[in-house]
Design a protein around this motif. Structure first.
Motif, mmCIF file in Angstrom:
data_model
loop_
_atom_site.group_PDB
_atom_site.id
_atom_site.type_symbol
_atom_site.label_atom_id
_atom_site.label_comp_id
_atom_site.label_asym_id
_atom_site.label_seq_id
_atom_site.Cartn_x
_atom_site.Cartn_y
_atom_site.Cartn_z
ATOM 1 N N ALA A 1 6.906 2.544 -0.298
ATOM 2 C CA ALA A 1 6.379 2.948 1.007
ATOM 3 C C ALA A 1 6.801 1.979 2.103
ATOM 4 O O ALA A 1 7.025 2.377 3.248
ATOM 5 C CB ALA A 1 4.857 3.043 0.956
ATOM 6 N N LEU B 1 4.787 2.337 -6.072
ATOM 7 C CA LEU B 1 4.834 3.218 -4.910
ATOM 8 C C LEU B 1 4.559 2.462 -3.614
ATOM 9 O O LEU B 1 5.015 2.853 -2.548
ATOM 10 C CB LEU B 1 3.819 4.344 -5.078
ATOM 11 N N GLU C 1 2.013 0.608 5.868
ATOM 12 C CA GLU C 1 2.994 -0.446 5.630
ATOM 13 C C GLU C 1 3.706 -0.861 6.919
ATOM 14 O O GLU C 1 3.977 -2.030 7.139
ATOM 15 C CB GLU C 1 4.040 0.025 4.607
ATOM 16 N N VAL D 1 0.857 -1.186 0.000
ATOM 17 C CA VAL D 1 0.000 0.000 0.000
ATOM 18 C C VAL D 1 0.894 1.238 0.000
ATOM 19 O O VAL D 1 1.830 1.320 0.790
ATOM 20 C CB VAL D 1 -0.908 0.000 1.253
ATOM 21 N N PRO D 2 0.640 2.181 -0.898
ATOM 22 C CA PRO D 2 1.511 3.360 -0.963
ATOM 23 C C PRO D 2 1.295 4.317 0.204
ATOM 24 O O PRO D 2 0.901 5.459 0.026
ATOM 25 C CB PRO D 2 1.158 3.992 -2.318
ATOM 26 N N ASP D 3 1.507 3.844 1.402
ATOM 27 C CA ASP D 3 1.410 4.692 2.579
ATOM 28 C C ASP D 3 2.318 4.088 3.656
ATOM 29 O O ASP D 3 2.040 3.004 4.158
ATOM 30 C CB ASP D 3 -0.042 4.728 3.070
ATOM 31 N N PRO D 4 3.399 4.765 3.984
ATOM 32 C CA PRO D 4 4.370 4.187 4.935
ATOM 33 C C PRO D 4 3.743 3.859 6.288
ATOM 34 O O PRO D 4 4.112 2.857 6.901
ATOM 35 C CB PRO D 4 5.427 5.280 5.088
ATOM 36 N N GLU D 5 2.782 4.676 6.733
ATOM 37 C CA GLU D 5 2.175 4.425 8.047
ATOM 38 C C GLU D 5 1.447 3.075 8.023
ATOM 39 O O GLU D 5 1.559 2.279 8.955
ATOM 40 C CB GLU D 5 1.186 5.536 8.415
ATOM 41 N N PHE E 1 5.127 10.673 1.347
ATOM 42 C CA PHE E 1 3.785 10.144 1.155
ATOM 43 C C PHE E 1 2.733 10.965 1.908
ATOM 44 O O PHE E 1 1.588 11.039 1.490
ATOM 45 C CB PHE E 1 3.722 8.674 1.575
ATOM 46 N N ARG F 1 10.624 8.938 3.330
ATOM 47 C CA ARG F 1 9.388 8.334 2.806
ATOM 48 C C ARG F 1 8.139 8.823 3.540
ATOM 49 O O ARG F 1 7.098 9.029 2.937
ATOM 50 C CB ARG F 1 9.458 6.812 2.860
ATOM 51 N N HIS F 2 8.247 9.022 4.859
ATOM 52 C CA HIS F 2 7.066 9.472 5.596
ATOM 53 C C HIS F 2 6.619 10.851 5.108
ATOM 54 O O HIS F 2 5.449 11.093 4.854
ATOM 55 C CB HIS F 2 7.340 9.504 7.097
#
Lengths: 359, 333
Positions: free
Chosen positions: B219, B215, A289, A283-287, B243, B239-240
């Motif tokens: 992430a 992407l 992930e 999912v393109p969202d680090p949080e 995004f 990265r934080h």
């Protein structure tokens, strides 16, 4: 529709009565496609079978989109081809608008094919490089006897191109002159040229850049609204399928393991394979992930020539129980509200049984 | 000082009778040891050519490489062939997208893995084979002794990629470049390979350059992300930060055009208009401006310079998005 668009109603043999909306356009019943494995130079001997599709039943409602997901080798493309009768099913029944296709051949089958078309993944190899766009589209019309003189054909081609978002000047171009996204639009225009009711799209966007994927997905959606098309979208990308499909089927080694309405499937996946698949999609969202729990499946897909006994997923399933999952093949059963799952323990897994627990 | 420092790297392909193509046009980035740095972009953005230039794998004829690539204090550009050969495979190595073409189909796997160690670490065949067995085991290949005698066609796609990773790691390189390492693989296998790479970086302190168009992979994997467009880095950030609030309209556009599993279904996607073929040259203006929803007149007249807009954050844009709005919808006309 008052605009001069080529609506299905213009051609008498294609007119689907509007009151039919909501009923099944496609019904597959226990469809199997088995390929023989042959050995020998002089005498051909069949030494085994590849069970590419092994008993799939599903229905696609008119005007809706059915999404078929699974990993490579699960049989999803073979099933799509069998539905269009590009592949002869070994057994089972394929009904299109109530007409049995599985034993049809020759002219009758060709006439049926006008009503169902395919959009391919690889646009460079599915469009003849030596034909102009105009010739590609006219060829499709001629093949089905729909070329009604230059004037009306010309108008039809322009309408087709504008429907897929290409300029009329594109008619004179050749496939290599277009970008990947534009070529896919040409492929879609060709499929639509004969006014089909069903479009099977096999990985329609997976060869495209992400910024272009969205354009093509939007075109597919607009065309569905405009022409009342029915889609079977085959893809490995779960996010793409979720975006386009009303109902989703998950395939593993030639069988459907889970099927439900799209929202339900993604919110409440019940089959262990679906759960693992969804947990593996980045999912393109680090949080997200960093937080999410992954179900890592051990090993690889077993060979479809020697599928495991019992539940086909038991060799990789973290929840599998010896004596049950490796012996008894689970059938696709309704766990409520049309949510179908082929797993002996779907409910207890959902309630939170941990993989290690046994008995 | 970072382990790898790339400064103003430019790669031009020169062919007689045809216009010169600037595939990479002044790219600079750092990769510290034990960190993962991403190069992200669509086809033709120059991400793979950048990695080939860093590895010295570009053909010498018809290619002009300029700028500087410094690995652990040593300038790599301009090294002799022999010097490159000594470093590749030992100090730096690479994993490619297509494992089938990266493996030799007529040589057993064991020999391909052990020859790296025989050559660079001076091991005997017997010691190297034993080491290869433990390497295959380490990257999660079951029954490694049997696999050593097998050929690449006997392995599955995921297994081949593991074997390639084992070869790349055979000499404990300090820099590993992975070019779309999971693009050819199914999602469940991709998850296996990514978690393997994550473990290896944490364990060995190898610096990882991850090249991808996905992407989602970025992430989950990268500490720092460089977004490339038409041969230049247009945005670079942690990265934080990237995004949470993309500043470049291209980055924001990419993020909005992908369907996601965690957003409400049924919304219309917001694609970026046109395709990479609509670019204008960087020498004229911003290459992305013909496709950009927030383009100003200046964008097609003057090329934007790189600016530092925050700690570790670089941006190349005349009209960036606001920090709190990650949205191309905000029109500026």
């Amino acid at each position: 529709m008052t605009e001069p668009t080529p609506s299905p109603a213009r051609r008498p043999e294609a007119a689907p009565p509007p009151e039919h909306t909501g009923d099944a356009l496609v019904e597959l019943d226990e469809v199997c496609v088995h390929y023989p494995i042959r050995r020998g130079v002089v005498f051909d001997r069949t030494v085994g079978w590849v069970y590419a599709v092994d008993g799939v039943s599903l229905r696609i409602e008119r005007g809706r989109t059915y999404g078929l997901v699974g990993e490579s080798g699960c049989g999803k493309s073979t099933l799509g081809k069998a539905l269009l009768r590009l592949e002869r099913p070994t057994s089972g029944s394929i009904r299109f608008d109530g007409i049995e296709l599985s034993d049809m051949s020759g002219r009758r089958l060709r006439r049926m094919r006008r009503r169902m078309q395919m959009v391919f993944q690889d646009t460079l190899s599915s469009l003849d490089p030596r034909q102009s766009v105009e010739s590609l589209l006219v060829e499709a019309l001629r093949a089905h006897g729909l070329d009604e003189g230059s004037e009306s054909t010309d108008r039809l081609l322009r309408e087709l191109l504008s429907a897929v978002g290409l300029p009329a000047g594109a008619l004179r171009g050749y496939p290599h002159e277009f970008s990947g996204g534009q070529r896919q639009r040409i492929g879609i225009a060709r499929a639509l040229a004969v006014r089909p009711e069903l479009v099977v799209a096999d990985e329609p966007v997976s060869a495209l850049d992400v910024s272009v994927q969205a354009q093509v997905l939007n075109v597919l959606r607009d065309l569905q609204e405009r022409f009342g098309l029915t889609y079977l979208v085959i893809a490995h990308d779960l996010a793409v399928v979720r975006h386009v499909a009303d109902r989703v089927g998950v395939m593993y080694l030639g069988v459907l393991v889970e099927e439900s309405d799209s929202d339900v499937l993604y919110e409440r996946p019940m089959h262990p394979y679906t759960r693992a698949l969804l947990s593996a999609v980045p999912v393109p969202d680090p949080e997200v992930e960093d937080r999410r729990e992954r179900i890592l499946l051990p090993g690889d897909l077993p060979s479809p020539a020697a599928p495991p006994s019992g539940c086909r997923f038991h060799t990789r399933c973290p929840w599998s129980r010896p004596g049950v999952c490796d012996v008894e093949r689970p059938s696709l059963r309704d766990v409520g509200g049309g949510h179908l799952v082929a797993c002996h323990y779907a409910e207890s897994i959902e309630r939170g049984r941990s993989p290690a627990e046994s008995g | 000082m970072a382990l790898l420092e790339v400064r103003d790297l430019a790669v031009r392909f020169v062919r007689r009778g045809e216009p010169t193509v600037a595939a990479v046009d002044g790219v600079s980035f750092d990769v510290p040891a034990g960190r993962t740095v991403g190069l992200v972009g669509e086809s033709g953005c120059g991400k793979s050519v950048t990695s080939l230039a860093v590895m010295g794998l570009l053909p010498r004829d018809g290619t002009e490489v300029s700028g500087s690539v410094v690995l652990d204090g040593t300038e790599l550009l301009g090294l002799s062939r022999r010097e490159w050969d000594r470093r590749r495979g030992s100090e730096m190595s690479m994993v490619f997208q297509d494992p089938l073409t990266s493996l030799n189909p007529v040589v057993p796997l064991g020999i391909q893995v052990s020859e790296v160690m025989e050559r660079h670490r001076g091991m005997s065949r017997r010691v190297a084979t034993r080491e290869a067995e433990s390497l295959l085991d380490r990257v999660g290949i079951p029954d490694p002794r049997r696999r050593l005698r097998e050929y690449s066609h006997q392995l599955s796609g995921g297994m081949r990629q593991r074997a390639l990773i084992a070869m790349a790691l055979a000499c404990r390189p300090r820099l590993l470049i992975a070019d779309e390492p999971t693009t050819a693989l199914d999602v469940t296998i991709q998850a296996q390979i990514l978690s393997l790479l994550r473990e290896l970086v944490a364990e060995t302190g190898t610096a990882l350059v991850l090249i991808t168009h996905d992407l989602g992979v970025v992430a989950g994997m990268c500490d720092e992300v460089n977004v490339l467009y038409a041969g230049r880095i247009v945005e670079c950030a942690d990265r934080h930060a990237l995004f949470a609030a993309p500043r470049h309209p291209y980055t924001a556009g990419l993020l909005e055009s992908v369907p996601r599993l965690d957003t409400p279904r049924g919304q219309r996607l917001a694609p970026i208009a046109g395709s990479v073929e609509d670019n204008i040259p960087w020498s004229v203006g911003c290459a992305f401006s013909p496709r950009c929803a927030s383009a100003l007149p200046v964008c097609s007249e003057r090329s934007p310079a790189v600016e530092t807009v925050g700690p570790g954050r670089l941006l190349r844009c005349h009209n960036p998005l606001d920090t709190d709005v990650g949205n191309t919808e905000s029109s500026h006309d």
